[in-house]
Design a protein around this motif. Structure first.
Motif, PDB file in Angstrom:
ATOM      1  N   GLU A  38     -12.760   4.216 161.570  1.00  0.00           N
ATOM      2  CA  GLU A  38     -11.609   4.804 162.276  1.00  0.00           C
ATOM      3  C   GLU A  38     -11.573   4.434 163.754  1.00  0.00           C
ATOM      4  OE1 GLU A  38     -11.323   9.067 161.484  1.00  0.00           O
ATOM      5  OE2 GLU A  38     -11.876   8.704 159.402  1.00  0.00           O
ATOM      6  N   LEU A  39     -12.725   4.048 164.315  1.00  0.00           N
ATOM      7  CA  LEU A  39     -12.719   3.647 165.719  1.00  0.00           C
ATOM      8  C   LEU A  39     -12.366   2.168 165.797  1.00  0.00           C
ATOM      9  CD1 LEU A  39     -15.836   5.473 167.231  1.00  0.00           C
ATOM     10  CD2 LEU A  39     -13.468   6.239 167.110  1.00  0.00           C
ATOM     11  N   VAL A  40     -11.410   1.843 166.663  1.00  0.00           N
ATOM     12  CA  VAL A  40     -11.008   0.439 166.818  1.00  0.00           C
ATOM     13  C   VAL A  40     -11.059   0.066 168.300  1.00  0.00           C
ATOM     14  CG1 VAL A  40      -9.517   0.383 164.772  1.00  0.00           C
ATOM     15  CG2 VAL A  40      -8.547   1.055 166.983  1.00  0.00           C
ATOM     16  N   LEU A  41     -11.221  -1.212 168.546  1.00  0.00           N
ATOM     17  CA  LEU A  41     -11.222  -1.667 169.933  1.00  0.00           C
ATOM     18  C   LEU A  41      -9.911  -2.372 170.247  1.00  0.00           C
ATOM     19  CD1 LEU A  41     -14.858  -3.062 170.356  1.00  0.00           C
ATOM     20  CD2 LEU A  41     -13.970  -0.759 170.787  1.00  0.00           C
ATOM     21  N   LEU A  96     -18.973  -3.210 167.182  1.00  0.00           N
ATOM     22  CA  LEU A  96     -17.623  -3.738 166.941  1.00  0.00           C
ATOM     23  C   LEU A  96     -17.309  -4.883 167.893  1.00  0.00           C
ATOM     24  CD1 LEU A  96     -15.509  -0.450 166.531  1.00  0.00           C
ATOM     25  CD2 LEU A  96     -16.184  -2.045 164.717  1.00  0.00           C
ATOM     26  N   ALA A  97     -17.678  -4.719 169.154  1.00  0.00           N
ATOM     27  CA  ALA A  97     -17.387  -5.739 170.164  1.00  0.00           C
ATOM     28  C   ALA A  97     -18.132  -7.036 169.838  1.00  0.00           C
ATOM     29  CB  ALA A  97     -17.773  -5.231 171.553  1.00  0.00           C
ATOM     30  N   LEU A  98     -19.397  -6.903 169.404  1.00  0.00           N
ATOM     31  CA  LEU A  98     -20.198  -8.102 169.127  1.00  0.00           C
ATOM     32  C   LEU A  98     -19.785  -8.762 167.816  1.00  0.00           C
ATOM     33  CD1 LEU A  98     -23.643  -6.905 170.508  1.00  0.00           C
ATOM     34  CD2 LEU A  98     -21.979  -8.432 171.588  1.00  0.00           C
ATOM     35  N   LEU A  99     -19.344  -7.961 166.853  1.00  0.00           N
ATOM     36  CA  LEU A  99     -18.777  -8.535 165.622  1.00  0.00           C
ATOM     37  C   LEU A  99     -17.583  -9.420 165.971  1.00  0.00           C
ATOM     38  CD1 LEU A  99     -18.500  -5.675 162.949  1.00  0.00           C
ATOM     39  CD2 LEU A  99     -19.299  -8.019 162.534  1.00  0.00           C
ATOM     40  N   GLN A 100     -16.703  -8.892 166.854  1.00  0.00           N
ATOM     41  CA  GLN A 100     -15.524  -9.650 167.260  1.00  0.00           C
ATOM     42  C   GLN A 100     -15.928 -10.885 168.072  1.00  0.00           C
ATOM     43  OE1 GLN A 100     -12.356  -9.407 166.275  1.00  0.00           O
ATOM     44  NE2 GLN A 100     -12.222 -11.349 167.401  1.00  0.00           N
ATOM     45  N   GLN A 101     -16.912 -10.707 168.962  1.00  0.00           N
ATOM     46  CA  GLN A 101     -17.363 -11.845 169.768  1.00  0.00           C
ATOM     47  C   GLN A 101     -17.890 -12.952 168.863  1.00  0.00           C
ATOM     48  OE1 GLN A 101     -17.062 -13.730 172.347  1.00  0.00           O
ATOM     49  NE2 GLN A 101     -17.956 -12.329 173.858  1.00  0.00           N
ATOM     50  N   ARG A 102     -18.587 -12.544 167.822  1.00  0.00           N
ATOM     51  CA  ARG A 102     -19.110 -13.514 166.851  1.00  0.00           C
ATOM     52  C   ARG A 102     -17.953 -14.325 166.248  1.00  0.00           C
ATOM     53  NH1 ARG A 102     -23.244 -16.386 166.657  1.00  0.00           N
ATOM     54  NH2 ARG A 102     -21.950 -17.986 165.746  1.00  0.00           N
ATOM     55  N   ARG A 103     -16.852 -13.632 165.888  1.00  0.00           N
ATOM     56  CA  ARG A 103     -15.679 -14.338 165.340  1.00  0.00           C
ATOM     57  C   ARG A 103     -15.104 -15.293 166.365  1.00  0.00           C
ATOM     58  NH1 ARG A 103     -13.509  -9.023 163.815  1.00  0.00           N
ATOM     59  NH2 ARG A 103     -14.726  -8.411 162.007  1.00  0.00           N
ATOM     60  N   TRP A 104     -15.015 -14.840 167.623  1.00  0.00           N
ATOM     61  CA  TRP A 104     -14.485 -15.724 168.673  1.00  0.00           C
ATOM     62  C   TRP A 104     -15.392 -16.934 168.876  1.00  0.00           C
ATOM     63  CZ3 TRP A 104     -13.247 -10.829 171.943  1.00  0.00           C
ATOM     64  CH2 TRP A 104     -11.914 -10.433 171.724  1.00  0.00           C
ATOM     65  N   GLU A 133     -31.219  -5.745 170.431  1.00  0.00           N
ATOM     66  CA  GLU A 133     -31.231  -5.837 168.964  1.00  0.00           C
ATOM     67  C   GLU A 133     -29.855  -6.198 168.418  1.00  0.00           C
ATOM     68  OE1 GLU A 133     -34.956  -2.760 168.082  1.00  0.00           O
ATOM     69  OE2 GLU A 133     -32.893  -2.092 167.727  1.00  0.00           O
ATOM     70  N   LEU A 134     -28.808  -5.582 168.985  1.00  0.00           N
ATOM     71  CA  LEU A 134     -27.457  -5.873 168.500  1.00  0.00           C
ATOM     72  C   LEU A 134     -27.044  -7.316 168.813  1.00  0.00           C
ATOM     73  CD1 LEU A 134     -25.504  -2.562 169.231  1.00  0.00           C
ATOM     74  CD2 LEU A 134     -25.998  -3.573 166.997  1.00  0.00           C
ATOM     75  N   LEU A 135     -27.404  -7.794 170.007  1.00  0.00           N
ATOM     76  CA  LEU A 135     -27.090  -9.190 170.355  1.00  0.00           C
ATOM     77  C   LEU A 135     -27.763 -10.138 169.364  1.00  0.00           C
ATOM     78  CD1 LEU A 135     -27.455  -9.110 174.259  1.00  0.00           C
ATOM     79  CD2 LEU A 135     -25.343  -9.615 173.009  1.00  0.00           C
ATOM     80  N   ALA A 136     -29.044  -9.847 169.071  1.00  0.00           N
ATOM     81  CA  ALA A 136     -29.792 -10.707 168.150  1.00  0.00           C
ATOM     82  C   ALA A 136     -29.186 -10.651 166.753  1.00  0.00           C
ATOM     83  CB  ALA A 136     -31.264 -10.276 168.125  1.00  0.00           C
ATOM     84  N   PRO A 264      -4.458  -4.685 170.303  1.00  0.00           N
ATOM     85  CA  PRO A 264      -5.262  -4.906 169.098  1.00  0.00           C
ATOM     86  C   PRO A 264      -5.603  -6.392 169.007  1.00  0.00           C
ATOM     87  CG  PRO A 264      -3.225  -3.711 168.582  1.00  0.00           C
ATOM     88  CD  PRO A 264      -3.122  -4.149 170.006  1.00  0.00           C
ATOM     89  N   VAL A 265      -6.691  -6.721 168.316  1.00  0.00           N
ATOM     90  CA  VAL A 265      -7.225  -8.082 168.433  1.00  0.00           C
ATOM     91  C   VAL A 265      -6.228  -9.187 168.077  1.00  0.00           C
ATOM     92  CG1 VAL A 265      -8.348  -8.100 166.148  1.00  0.00           C
ATOM     93  CG2 VAL A 265      -9.247  -9.531 168.010  1.00  0.00           C
ATOM     94  N   ASP A 266      -5.407  -8.996 167.045  1.00  0.00           N
ATOM     95  CA  ASP A 266      -4.468 -10.061 166.662  1.00  0.00           C
ATOM     96  C   ASP A 266      -3.460 -10.329 167.778  1.00  0.00           C
ATOM     97  OD1 ASP A 266      -5.766 -10.248 164.296  1.00  0.00           O
ATOM     98  OD2 ASP A 266      -4.270  -9.133 163.124  1.00  0.00           O
ATOM     99  N   ALA A 267      -2.923  -9.240 168.334  1.00  0.00           N
ATOM    100  CA  ALA A 267      -1.967  -9.379 169.439  1.00  0.00           C
ATOM    101  C   ALA A 267      -2.652  -9.978 170.662  1.00  0.00           C
ATOM    102  CB  ALA A 267      -1.354  -8.023 169.777  1.00  0.00           C
ATOM    103  N   PHE A 268      -3.913  -9.607 170.877  1.00  0.00           N
ATOM    104  CA  PHE A 268      -4.657 -10.161 172.015  1.00  0.00           C
ATOM    105  C   PHE A 268      -4.834 -11.678 171.853  1.00  0.00           C
ATOM    106  CE2 PHE A 268      -8.696 -11.588 173.793  1.00  0.00           C
ATOM    107  CZ  PHE A 268      -8.567 -11.214 175.120  1.00  0.00           C
ATOM    108  N   ASP A 269      -5.210 -12.105 170.658  1.00  0.00           N
ATOM    109  CA  ASP A 269      -5.389 -13.544 170.410  1.00  0.00           C
ATOM    110  C   ASP A 269      -4.075 -14.302 170.632  1.00  0.00           C
ATOM    111  OD1 ASP A 269      -8.105 -13.459 169.864  1.00  0.00           O
ATOM    112  OD2 ASP A 269      -7.834 -13.233 167.699  1.00  0.00           O
TER     113      ASP A 269
END
Ligand code: C2E
Ligand code: CA
Ligand code: CA
Ligand code: CA
Length: 278
Positions: A38-41, A96-104, A133-136, A264-269
């Protein structure tokens, strides 16, 4: 609309009765939100005033509540801070932020991503380990992450905050001081903090075109930042006039509604893909 808004505000009043039924229900909902999706960035671009290019983004959390709609952070971050949930919430947001960064990164378009910390996160001795740990886990190089901390968060326990921030900065993560000018960081403190960026408090920036003293404050903070070797970032850039003023003050980076709202990420891209430059 006004009535609806009042209802929502009262239901989520973070200063309300600790044990009120709505508050307890909301707290239960927040626990559920932290386990689910439910939490979104939303992402707000930061634009370099020297190159005119997008040079980063700030991740801002929203709660997509199944019944209540999109809830802004001002209505649930204080609740999380007061109920011991801010540690898990910050971890969730970073994930969530690092998951998205990974996609970018995988798309060949990584960008410097800033995530906000709460004052209480700076009292958590293991925050540095958690972030590492999360970065790794996501395989994201530390240099793509910036953590934003407010002056007042640092001032809760300056020595402890400095030691923790040093352990974080040693990994290659950048630290930004958020809402600079709103709090009480002594300039002596600032010199000894491992920070690379000063974010001028938005209240000065949004009014700098009409208030001469605020304009002077903005100019002085930019100069102070530069004298300390820091990059100066202005958020709350709401008009072309403000942007022009900041450029004449040699501010480094601008962020604000005049450029883009948090998206939202799609609009941001899409926004980034069509950004013509300054
Ligand atoms: P902040 O870190 O100072 O973030 C800037 C706030 O200003 C954001 O509000 C942003 O949407 C808003 N803003 C951006 N450009 C403009 C502009 O041109 N004019 C005006 N008037 N406002 C602008 P938002 O997203 O509602 O976040 C509010 C606060 O909630 C943030 O202030 C931050 O303190 C907190 N927050 C947001 N996300 C997180 C998070 O993931 N973790 C934590 N701990 N706090 C968060
Ligand atoms: Ca921030
Ligand atoms: Ca801020
Ligand atoms: Ca703030």
């Amino acid at each position: 609309v006004a009535k609806q808004r009042n209802l929502r505000v009262s239901a989520y009043d973070p200063g309300g009765d600790e044990h009120s039924p709505t508050r307890l229900a909301l707290l239960g909902d927040l626990r559920r939100a932290l386990r689910g999706d439910e939490l979104v960035l939303h992402y707000q671009p930061k634009v370099s005033l020297s190159t005119g290019e997008v040079c980063g983004a700030e991740a801002l959390v929203r709660w997509q509540h199944p019944e209540r709609g999109l809830i802004p952070p001002s209505e649930f971050i204080p609740l999380a801070e007061n109920t011991g949930l801010i540690g898990p919430l910050t971890r969730h947001v970073l994930n969530l932020a690092l998951l998205q960064q990974r996609r970018w990164i995988d798309n060949g378009s990584p960008l410097k991503l800033a995530v906000n910390l709460s004052a209480r996160n700076l009292l958590d001795e293991r925050l540095d380990v958690m972030v590492a740990e999360l970065l790794a886990e996501h395989g994201v190089p530390a240099r793509w992450l910036t953590l934003e901390v407010t002056e007042s968060a640092i001032m809760t326990d300056p020595k402890r905050a400095r030691e923790l921030l040093e352990r974080i900065a040693e990994q290659g993560i950048e630290i930004a001081i958020d809402d600079f000018g709103a709090g009480y960081t002594s300039l002596g403190q600032l010199k000894h903090l491992p920070v690379t960026e000063l974010k001028i408090d938005l209240s000065y920036v949004t009014t700098m075109d009409t208030d001469t003293s605020n304009s002077l404050i903005v100019r002085s903070v930019i100069e102070l930042g530069h004298n300390l070797g820091l990059s100066a970032v202005a958020e709350g850039v709401e008009s072309a006039a403000i942007l022009t003023g900041l450029t004449s003050f040699t501010c480094d980076v601008a962020q604000g509604y005049h450029l883009s709202r948090p998206l939202p990420v799609d609009a941001f891209d899409r926004w980034c893909a069509s950004w013509p430059g300054l």
